[in-house]
Design an enzyme around this catalytic site. Structure first.
Site, PDB file in Angstrom:
ATOM      1  N   ASP A 187      63.443  64.799  76.140  1.00 38.47           N
ATOM      2  CA  ASP A 187      62.866  65.403  75.117  1.00 38.47           C
ATOM      3  C   ASP A 187      63.423  64.886  73.766  1.00 38.47           C
ATOM      4  OD1 ASP A 187      61.557  67.079  76.953  1.00 38.47           O
ATOM      5  OD2 ASP A 187      62.986  68.925  76.555  1.00 38.47           O
TER       6      ASP A 187
HETATM    7  N1  URA Z   1      64.703  69.018  81.051  1.00 37.08           N
HETATM    8  C1  URA Z   1      64.146  69.256  79.811  1.00 37.08           C
HETATM    9  O1  URA Z   1      63.798  70.627  79.464  1.00 37.08           O
HETATM   10  N2  URA Z   1      64.312  68.270  78.748  1.00 37.08           N
HETATM   11  C2  URA Z   1      64.811  67.110  79.067  1.00 37.08           C
HETATM   12  O2  URA Z   1      64.725  66.298  78.244  1.00 37.08           O
HETATM   13  C3  URA Z   1      65.097  66.832  80.494  1.00 37.08           C
HETATM   14  C4  URA Z   1      65.057  67.846  81.343  1.00 37.08           C
END
Ligand code: URA
Length: 233
Positions: A102
């Site tokens: 993310d």
């Molecule tokens: N899980 C999440 O919530 N975000 C990420 O970037 C990776 C795994």
């Protein structure tokens, strides 16, 4: 492959640009001998304006992703491609993240132009576990490990339960979570299902490969052959 096509595929420009660059004498071998479009010495001998030519495909990079960068190549804001040489965004085949992070997540991001390798790493059957360090808004209350390990947790808006995901508490507000799969915002949504909120999330490892200690945030480098092997160990 011809030299013109190689330069174009590595993002040095269009085929026309590549022809011009070759004619201008920008491409030499490691002794300084100017190459023509018909020459193609082994890749390690190639130089562009005296610098080694970018590595050929297949390419596998490790990037220490900072907060605030998206993994999309089309996002109008800061993207992980801004952290790489601009040429890398023009490579053919293109470089793709091996399991996105993310915008607000940090840490280990692999990028490759090898589609088969990408799928080999991210497929749950390959057994390449991903370990995340989550920092939480509220203290852990002790029920999260059983919930995540149950194999019955269904995330909001989904119908298939998650695979069991071991959790290890490493502080009152900090936990390591191990994932076998990679669903959208998975770790954040798991803690939301447990009534908590993730403040910071960092990926530490993929398979047997850990984020190198000497790689600062925003830095990247190609993986060695041994490091590639270590992913599957
Ligand atoms: N899980 C999440 O919530 N975000 C990420 O970037 C990776 C795994």
């Amino acid at each position: 492959m011809k030299l013109v096509k190689l330069l174009a595929n590595l993002g040095y420009g269009s085929r026309k640009d590549a022809q011009r660059l070759i004619r201008s004498g920008a491409v030499t071998d490691d002794t300084g001998h100017v190459l023509s479009a018909n020459d193609l010495p082994p890749h390690p001998m190639l130089r562009f304006r005296g610098e080694p030519l970018d590595p050929p495909s297949p390419l596998l990079l490790v990037l220490n992703k900072p907060d605030g960068y998206t993994c999309s190549s089309t996002d109008p804001g800061d993207t992980i491609y801004d952290l790489l040489p601009p040429r890398f965004a023009r490579r053919n085949p293109g470089l793709n993240p091996v399991g996105r992070l993310d915008k607000d997540s940090t840490g280990l991001l692999l990028l490759t132009d090898d589609g088969k390798l990408l799928h080999r790493i991210i497929h749950p059957k390959s057994g390449c576990l991903k370990i995340y360090h989550a920092t939480l808004d509220r203290p852990l209350d002790g029920h999260e490990a059983a919930l995540f390990a149950s194999g019955t947790l269904v995330l909001n808006g989904e119908t298939h339960p998650l695979l069991p995901a071991p959790l290890e508490a490493i502080g009152t507000h900090d936990a390591l979570v191990t994932l076998h799969e990679g669903r959208y915002h998975q770790v954040r949504r798991m803690f939301a299902a447990a009534g908590n909120h993730v403040l910071a999330l960092k990926r530490l490892s993929i398979g047997g490969f850990r984020l190198p200690d000497d790689l600062s945030e925003g830095d990247w480098r190609p993986l060695t052959a041994e490091e590639l092997e270590s992913i599957f160990q």
